[in-house]
Write a protein that holds these residues in place. Sequence first.
Motif, short mmCIF file in Angstrom:
data_model
loop_
_atom_site.label_atom_id
_atom_site.label_comp_id
_atom_site.label_asym_id
_atom_site.label_seq_id
_atom_site.Cartn_x
_atom_site.Cartn_y
_atom_site.Cartn_z
N THR A 67 84.94 56.77 9.74
CA THR A 67 85.07 55.63 10.65
C THR A 67 83.76 55.34 11.37
O THR A 67 83.73 54.51 12.28
N ARG A 68 82.69 55.99 10.97
CA ARG A 68 81.38 55.80 11.60
C ARG A 68 80.43 55.07 10.66
O ARG A 68 80.55 55.13 9.45
N LEU A 69 79.49 54.38 11.28
CA LEU A 69 78.45 53.65 10.55
C LEU A 69 77.13 53.89 11.26
O LEU A 69 77.04 53.77 12.48
N SER A 70 76.13 54.24 10.50
CA SER A 70 74.79 54.43 11.04
C SER A 70 73.88 53.39 10.39
O SER A 70 73.88 53.24 9.17
N ILE A 71 73.12 52.66 11.22
CA ILE A 71 72.21 51.64 10.69
C ILE A 71 70.78 52.02 11.05
O ILE A 71 70.48 52.35 12.20
N LYS A 72 69.92 51.97 10.05
CA LYS A 72 68.48 52.19 10.22
C LYS A 72 67.78 50.92 9.78
O LYS A 72 68.14 50.33 8.76
N GLU A 73 66.79 50.49 10.54
CA GLU A 73 66.03 49.28 10.20
C GLU A 73 64.55 49.60 10.09
O GLU A 73 64.05 50.49 10.78
N SER A 74 63.87 48.84 9.26
CA SER A 74 62.41 48.92 9.21
C SER A 74 61.85 47.51 9.30
O SER A 74 62.40 46.58 8.71
N ASN A 75 60.83 47.35 10.09
CA ASN A 75 60.12 46.09 10.26
C ASN A 75 61.03 44.92 10.68
O ASN A 75 61.03 43.87 10.05
N PRO A 76 61.80 45.07 11.78
CA PRO A 76 62.70 43.99 12.19
C PRO A 76 62.03 42.89 13.03
O PRO A 76 62.68 41.90 13.34
N LEU A 77 60.75 43.06 13.38
CA LEU A 77 60.10 42.08 14.24
C LEU A 77 60.11 40.69 13.61
O LEU A 77 59.73 40.50 12.46
N GLY A 78 60.58 39.73 14.37
CA GLY A 78 60.61 38.35 13.89
C GLY A 78 61.87 37.97 13.15
O GLY A 78 62.05 36.82 12.77
N CYS A 79 62.77 38.93 12.93
CA CYS A 79 64.01 38.63 12.20
C CYS A 79 65.13 38.18 13.12
O CYS A 79 66.01 37.44 12.71
N TYR A 80 65.13 38.67 14.35
CA TYR A 80 66.17 38.33 15.30
C TYR A 80 65.49 37.83 16.58
O TYR A 80 64.28 37.64 16.61
N GLY A 81 66.27 37.67 17.63
CA GLY A 81 65.69 37.29 18.92
C GLY A 81 64.90 38.45 19.52
O GLY A 81 64.95 39.58 19.04
N MET A 82 64.18 38.16 20.59
CA MET A 82 63.34 39.17 21.24
C MET A 82 64.16 40.40 21.65
O MET A 82 65.22 40.28 22.26
N ASN A 83 63.69 41.58 21.25
CA ASN A 83 64.31 42.87 21.55
C ASN A 83 65.69 43.07 20.90
O ASN A 83 66.42 43.97 21.29
N VAL A 84 66.05 42.25 19.94
CA VAL A 84 67.36 42.37 19.28
C VAL A 84 67.21 43.22 18.02
O VAL A 84 66.36 42.94 17.17
N PHE A 85 68.07 44.24 17.92
CA PHE A 85 68.09 45.12 16.75
C PHE A 85 69.53 45.47 16.43
O PHE A 85 70.39 45.41 17.29
N PHE A 86 69.77 45.86 15.18
CA PHE A 86 71.09 46.34 14.77
C PHE A 86 71.08 47.86 14.61
O PHE A 86 72.13 48.47 14.42
N GLU A 87 69.93 48.47 14.69
CA GLU A 87 69.84 49.92 14.48
C GLU A 87 70.66 50.68 15.51
O GLU A 87 70.67 50.35 16.69
N GLY A 88 71.36 51.71 15.03
CA GLY A 88 72.14 52.56 15.93
C GLY A 88 73.38 53.12 15.27
O GLY A 88 73.58 52.98 14.06
N GLU A 89 74.22 53.72 16.09
CA GLU A 89 75.46 54.34 15.64
C GLU A 89 76.64 53.45 16.03
O GLU A 89 76.73 53.01 17.18
N TYR A 90 77.52 53.21 15.08
CA TYR A 90 78.68 52.33 15.27
C TYR A 90 79.97 53.12 15.02
O TYR A 90 79.97 54.11 14.29
N ARG A 91 81.05 52.61 15.57
CA ARG A 91 82.36 53.16 15.26
C ARG A 91 83.27 52.00 14.82
O ARG A 91 83.14 50.88 15.31
N ARG A 92 84.14 52.31 13.87
CA ARG A 92 85.09 51.29 13.40
C ARG A 92 86.22 51.21 14.42
O ARG A 92 86.86 52.19 14.74
N THR A 93 86.43 50.00 14.93
CA THR A 93 87.48 49.79 15.93
C THR A 93 88.73 49.16 15.34
O THR A 93 89.80 49.26 15.92
#
Length: 162
Positions: free
Chosen positions: A133-159
């Motif tokens: 039920t867990r999801l781990s996201i790793k990103e490389s070179n996200p600059l310019g892909c989303y808004g300022m300081n926005v990232f998807f990297e991190g640990e998630y749980r399925r709700t």
Amino acid sequence: KWSCAPLIDPHGVIPEDPEVPVIGRSVVLAIGLIALSSLTEVGSSLAEVRSHDVSGHYELMTSDKEATADLDVKQLPGGRVKVQGVADWGISNKYGPSIGELDFVAPIRNGHVRFEDDCGNGVHRVDLYFRGTRLSIKESNPLGCYGMNVFFEGEYRRTRSR
């Protein structure tokens, strides 16, 4: 002449039949092995898809009150997944938060999904690792892909499951 007798005995020997030339027995054996191999691959692929269904709604687990991220994942036929998500940062910013989105379809192999896109600043890579039920996201070179300081990297749980 048709027979339901096995083509190979348990020791791997092709039974002799004087009415069927050796080349004919070899062709039948080769076709049988190819068909068996194909069925085994299809069966294992179906078993993998069924046992590793990652469909559901995932939420970022963070103590940062300024950042949130949610993903909806749907398992598709053929060992693929559709991923849609929204992340934001700066929720209390008086001008409003910075917002980023993910929306792609990609293959899933052994619980791993990789998506790559060129955001104008080089190739941006997102790796998703599903574990129960867990999801781990790793990103490389996200600059310019989303808004300022926005990232998807991190640990998630399925709700929620889909």
